[in-house]
Structures are given as structure tokens and as C-alpha cells.
Write a protein that holds these residues in place. Structure first.
Motif, PDB file in Angstrom:
ATOM      1  N   LYS A 191       1.236  -1.130   0.423  1.00 15.81           N
ATOM      2  CA  LYS A 191      -0.274   0.122   0.158  1.00 15.81           C
ATOM      3  C   LYS A 191       1.476   1.529   0.245  1.00 15.81           C
ATOM      4  O   LYS A 191       1.329   1.253   0.545  1.00 15.81           O
ATOM      5  CB  LYS A 191      -1.135  -0.331   1.493  1.00 15.81           C
ATOM      6  CG  LYS A 191      -2.195   1.039   0.991  1.00 15.81           C
ATOM      7  CD  LYS A 191      -3.033   0.810   2.641  1.00 15.81           C
ATOM      8  CE  LYS A 191      -3.926   1.488   2.821  1.00 15.81           C
ATOM      9  NZ  LYS A 191      -5.105   1.679   3.863  1.00 15.81           N
ATOM     10  N   GLU A 198      -5.722   2.193  10.481  1.00 11.93           N
ATOM     11  CA  GLU A 198      -4.628   1.383  10.205  1.00 11.93           C
ATOM     12  C   GLU A 198      -3.702   1.203  10.523  1.00 11.93           C
ATOM     13  O   GLU A 198      -3.076   0.209  10.710  1.00 11.93           O
ATOM     14  CB  GLU A 198      -4.225   1.740   8.689  1.00 11.93           C
ATOM     15  CG  GLU A 198      -5.317   0.493   7.944  1.00 11.93           C
ATOM     16  CD  GLU A 198      -5.064   1.207   6.187  1.00 11.93           C
ATOM     17  OE1 GLU A 198      -5.268   0.049   5.343  1.00 11.93           O
ATOM     18  OE2 GLU A 198      -4.865   1.958   5.703  1.00 11.93           O
ATOM     19  N   TYR A 238      -2.570  14.948  13.062  1.00 13.06           N
ATOM     20  CA  TYR A 238      -2.131  12.925  13.298  1.00 13.06           C
ATOM     21  C   TYR A 238      -2.001  12.870  15.008  1.00 13.06           C
ATOM     22  O   TYR A 238      -1.747  13.282  15.008  1.00 13.06           O
ATOM     23  CB  TYR A 238      -0.655  12.321  11.807  1.00 13.06           C
ATOM     24  CG  TYR A 238      -0.810  11.362  12.066  1.00 13.06           C
ATOM     25  CD1 TYR A 238      -1.565  10.530  10.903  1.00 13.06           C
ATOM     26  CD2 TYR A 238       0.154  10.915  13.111  1.00 13.06           C
ATOM     27  CE1 TYR A 238      -1.143   8.886  11.389  1.00 13.06           C
ATOM     28  CE2 TYR A 238       0.860   9.272  13.102  1.00 13.06           C
ATOM     29  CZ  TYR A 238      -0.531   8.697  11.780  1.00 13.06           C
ATOM     30  OH  TYR A 238       0.046   7.323  11.965  1.00 13.06           O
ATOM     31  N   TYR A 249       5.469  11.755   8.878  1.00 12.76           N
ATOM     32  CA  TYR A 249       4.307  12.367   8.954  1.00 12.76           C
ATOM     33  C   TYR A 249       4.275  14.062   9.287  1.00 12.76           C
ATOM     34  O   TYR A 249       3.358  14.777   8.383  1.00 12.76           O
ATOM     35  CB  TYR A 249       3.020  11.486   9.272  1.00 12.76           C
ATOM     36  CG  TYR A 249       2.482  10.591   8.919  1.00 12.76           C
ATOM     37  CD1 TYR A 249       1.611  10.079   7.139  1.00 12.76           C
ATOM     38  CD2 TYR A 249       2.682   8.514   9.110  1.00 12.76           C
ATOM     39  CE1 TYR A 249       1.207   9.328   6.981  1.00 12.76           C
ATOM     40  CE2 TYR A 249       2.160   7.938   8.716  1.00 12.76           C
ATOM     41  CZ  TYR A 249       2.061   8.031   7.552  1.00 12.76           C
ATOM     42  OH  TYR A 249       1.836   6.665   7.069  1.00 12.76           O
ATOM     43  N   ASN A 296       1.023   7.239   1.781  1.00 12.67           N
ATOM     44  CA  ASN A 296       0.506   8.273   1.968  1.00 12.67           C
ATOM     45  C   ASN A 296      -1.552   7.951   2.217  1.00 12.67           C
ATOM     46  O   ASN A 296      -2.194   8.676   2.368  1.00 12.67           O
ATOM     47  CB  ASN A 296       0.597   9.051   0.821  1.00 12.67           C
ATOM     48  CG  ASN A 296       2.328   9.664   1.267  1.00 12.67           C
ATOM     49  OD1 ASN A 296       2.938   9.757   1.962  1.00 12.67           O
ATOM     50  ND2 ASN A 296       1.841  10.416  -0.480  1.00 12.67           N
ATOM     51  N   ASP A 297      -0.992   6.129   1.388  1.00 14.93           N
ATOM     52  CA  ASP A 297      -3.096   6.178   1.870  1.00 14.93           C
ATOM     53  C   ASP A 297      -2.940   5.459   2.698  1.00 14.93           C
ATOM     54  O   ASP A 297      -4.506   5.234   3.404  1.00 14.93           O
ATOM     55  CB  ASP A 297      -3.168   5.272   0.020  1.00 14.93           C
ATOM     56  CG  ASP A 297      -3.148   6.116  -0.156  1.00 14.93           C
ATOM     57  OD1 ASP A 297      -3.087   7.181  -0.821  1.00 14.93           O
ATOM     58  OD2 ASP A 297      -2.788   5.512  -1.736  1.00 14.93           O
ATOM     59  N   ILE A 298      -2.114   4.966   4.093  1.00 15.42           N
ATOM     60  CA  ILE A 298      -2.713   4.351   5.312  1.00 15.42           C
ATOM     61  C   ILE A 298      -2.890   5.340   6.429  1.00 15.42           C
ATOM     62  O   ILE A 298      -2.964   6.532   6.359  1.00 15.42           O
ATOM     63  CB  ILE A 298      -1.337   3.882   5.973  1.00 15.42           C
ATOM     64  CG1 ILE A 298      -0.781   2.845   5.192  1.00 15.42           C
ATOM     65  CG2 ILE A 298      -0.842   3.441   7.427  1.00 15.42           C
ATOM     66  CD1 ILE A 298       1.195   2.385   5.201  1.00 15.42           C
ATOM     67  N   SER A 299      -4.412   4.316   6.512  1.00 14.04           N
ATOM     68  CA  SER A 299      -5.129   5.646   7.140  1.00 14.04           C
ATOM     69  C   SER A 299      -4.860   5.390   9.011  1.00 14.04           C
ATOM     70  O   SER A 299      -3.893   4.789   8.859  1.00 14.04           O
ATOM     71  CB  SER A 299      -6.680   4.987   7.193  1.00 14.04           C
ATOM     72  OG  SER A 299      -6.725   4.129   7.667  1.00 14.04           O
ATOM     73  N   LYS A 300      -5.477   6.106   9.873  1.00 19.36           N
ATOM     74  CA  LYS A 300      -5.173   6.272  10.936  1.00 19.36           C
ATOM     75  C   LYS A 300      -5.730   5.403  11.475  1.00 19.36           C
ATOM     76  O   LYS A 300      -4.289   5.079  12.657  1.00 19.36           O
ATOM     77  CB  LYS A 300      -5.952   8.079  11.420  1.00 19.36           C
ATOM     78  CG  LYS A 300      -5.351   7.895  12.869  1.00 19.36           C
ATOM     79  CD  LYS A 300      -6.858   9.136  13.469  1.00 19.36           C
ATOM     80  CE  LYS A 300      -6.309   8.854  15.177  1.00 19.36           C
ATOM     81  NZ  LYS A 300      -7.345   8.493  15.548  1.00 19.36           N
TER      82      LYS A 300
END
Length: 293
Positions: free
Chosen positions: A40, A49, A90, A79, A43-47
């Protein structure tokens, strides 16, 4: 792509003057994080996750509170520092900090460790760790010119937080240090390997552990134990806590105050209630009155 991210990450650590040890720790933790989300885009990894990743480490690896905080800091660094995102955008829940008392050994135990160590280089390492309260990494970074024999001071350069400071040089052990220099003749670092490179961290740990074992100590003794003992013994002998703070290189007095919990100066004045009980004269103790039910 991942290698480029790691390169950016490392460059930012260097730019912000993080210590070598912190760089290694952050890079190692961040590499593990990247590997977990290998399929993945970072930058697409969510909080959610990321939180799930940390919770999985708590469950499967039983990571400590301090390790959990290090993981959070390593992820946040990317980040917030590399991508320059706002800090408040974040956020990861942090654990409550554990309150653990540091391990401290007695002055008699220190003496037994020193007298049970025959190798002068090893004895000087133990003596410097205890007499100045420096960290293991700071000991390894000492250069020959960092010790001032006239002013009886040691200059610690680039300590934790990249702060320089001075600490004490023991008068009683100064001659041993001079003798060590004459025998080993280090070129650059105060303590060097046989190949004249910087002495290894593992070697220092093994020297301390071996000395404690030969001295017959039951406690687990590490180089940091000697630092804890340095601070505690100074406080027990009446040294102002502000001076101890400066010698240890603590930015906050709260960090130094933990040693007041293990200093036995005040405890010596407290008499155990059992000692009071056992000192009573039975002839002076009134008999219990019979109670009729």
C-alpha cells in the motif's frame, strides 16, 4: 519507492541533528512499519490502520510502554517532519507512562566491583561510569581531550538532546586513568578497541556484568545502573538536586526527582512498626479484658 522514502527519512533525521542511536532506532521501527504495509502507498495508510498496527504489536509481541512510544514517534516523524503535515492532523493514542524505580546498588557494592576487576582498562570504565554518571554512549564518545585533569572535570559533548555538559572527575581514580593512558595509548577515543576504533557498546555492558558477577551481586547490573547509583548516592549525601540534574544532563527536574523515591536518607529515620512492637516489655502490656457474649 520504499528506498526513496527511507532515504528521505534518514536525511531528515540527520538534518534535525538526531543522535546516531535515535536515528538507528527510528529507522528500524519505520522500516518495520513500511514492511507491514508493503502493498500500500504510505500516504494512503489511514489513522485507523496505523492504530491497528500498533495494537497488533501490543498483542502479538507484548511491546513495552517505551517501545510503543518509540513506534508512535517514529511514525509521527515521517508524517509531521518529512511530509510537513500539521501535528494535530495526525494523532495516535499513547499509553500511560509506567512508573518504575531504577535499580541502584550500594556504595559497598561499587567498591566490590572495582576491587574484583583486575584489568585496569575495565576498572577505569566502571569507575568513569559511576564517578561521573555518564551514559554508556557518552562514555564511548569520550575523546582524550575531553578530560581536564587540572579542573577535575569531564566534558560530555553531544549528549542526549545534543546538549554538552560537564561532570565530575574522581580525584582518587585520576592516577588510574593516567596509568591506563600510558599502557594503552589510545589515539583518538578515550576507550578504543585493539584496532584503535571506538570501543563497542556490547563490550562495556559485558565488562560491567562480569564485574557485578565477580563481586557476588544478586542484582542485574548494567552501565545505567551505575548512573542511577551515582545520582542516588549524591542525593543521599546531601547534594542539591539541581546540581544532580545538571550533572546527569536532565532537561527537566522531574526526571531527576525519581531518585528521591529510592534515596534511603529519609527511610533510615523511619522505624518499622514491628521494631517498635518487638521492643515492648511484655510485663508492661496490659492484659486483654474478657468479653462476655
Amino acid at each position: 519507492m520504499k528506498q526513496e522514502i527511507l532515504l528521505q527519512y534518514k536525511q531528515k533525521l540527520i538534518q534535525r541533528r538526531y543522535s546516531v542511536n535515535t536515528q538507528k532506532t527510528y529507522l528500524s521501527l519505520f522500516k518495520k512499519f513500511l514492511h507491514r504495509f508493503n502493498d500500500k502507498a504510505i500516504n494512503d495508510i489511514s489513522k485507523a490502520e496505523i492504530e491497528g498496527y500498533i495494537y497488533s504489536l501490543i498483542r502479538t509481541e507484548n511491546i513495552s510502554f517505551s517501545t510503543q512510544n518509540q513506534i508512535i514517534n517514529a511514525i509521527k516523524f515521517y508524517y509531521e517532519r518529512v511530509l510537513n503535515r500539521e501535528r494535530l492532523t495526525y494523532w495516535i493514542e499513547r499509553p500511560k507512562k509506567e512508573f518504575k524505580l531504577p535499580t541502584v546498588i550500594s556504595e559497598q557494592s561499587i567498591l566490590r566491583m572495582l576491587t574484583s576487576t583486575n584489568n585496569i582498562k575495565h576498572r577505569c570504565i566502571i569507575a568513569l561510569l559511576y564517578s561521573s554518571g555518564i551514559r554508556r554512549s557518552e562514555l564511548l564518545n569520550l575523546k582524550k581531550g575531553d578530560i581536564d585533569y587540572e579542573r577535575m572535570m569531564i566534558t560530555i559533548r553531544g549528549g542526549k538532546g545534543n546538549r554538552d555538559r560537564v561532570s565530575l572527575l574522581s580525584q582518587t581514580f585520576m592516577q588510574s586513568l593516567i596509568e591506563y593512558l600510558q599502557i594503552y595509548n589510545p589515539k583518538y577515543w578515550f576507550f578504543e578497541s585493539p584496532t584503535k576504533k571506538k570501543y563497542s557498546s556490547t563490550s562495556v555492558l559485558n565488562i560491567v556484568k562480569k564485574a557485578a558477577r565477580k563481586a557476588g551481586l544478586a542484582q542485574k547490573v548494567t552501565p545505567h545502573t551505575l548512573r542511577h547509583s551515582f545520582a542516588t548516592h549524591l542525593l543521599e549525601h546531601g547534594t542539591d538536586i539541581r546540581y544532580v540534574q545538571d550533572l546527569l544532563g536532565h532537561s527537566s527536574i522531574k526526571t531527576t526527582q525519581i531518585y528521591t523515591h529510592i534515596s534511603d536518607t529519609s527511610l533510615r529515620k523511619i522505624i518499622s512498626p514491628l521494631d517498635r512492637v518487638m521492643s515492648l516489655n511484655l510485663n508492661d502490656v496490659k492484659p486483654l479484658e474478657k468479653v462476655i457474649y
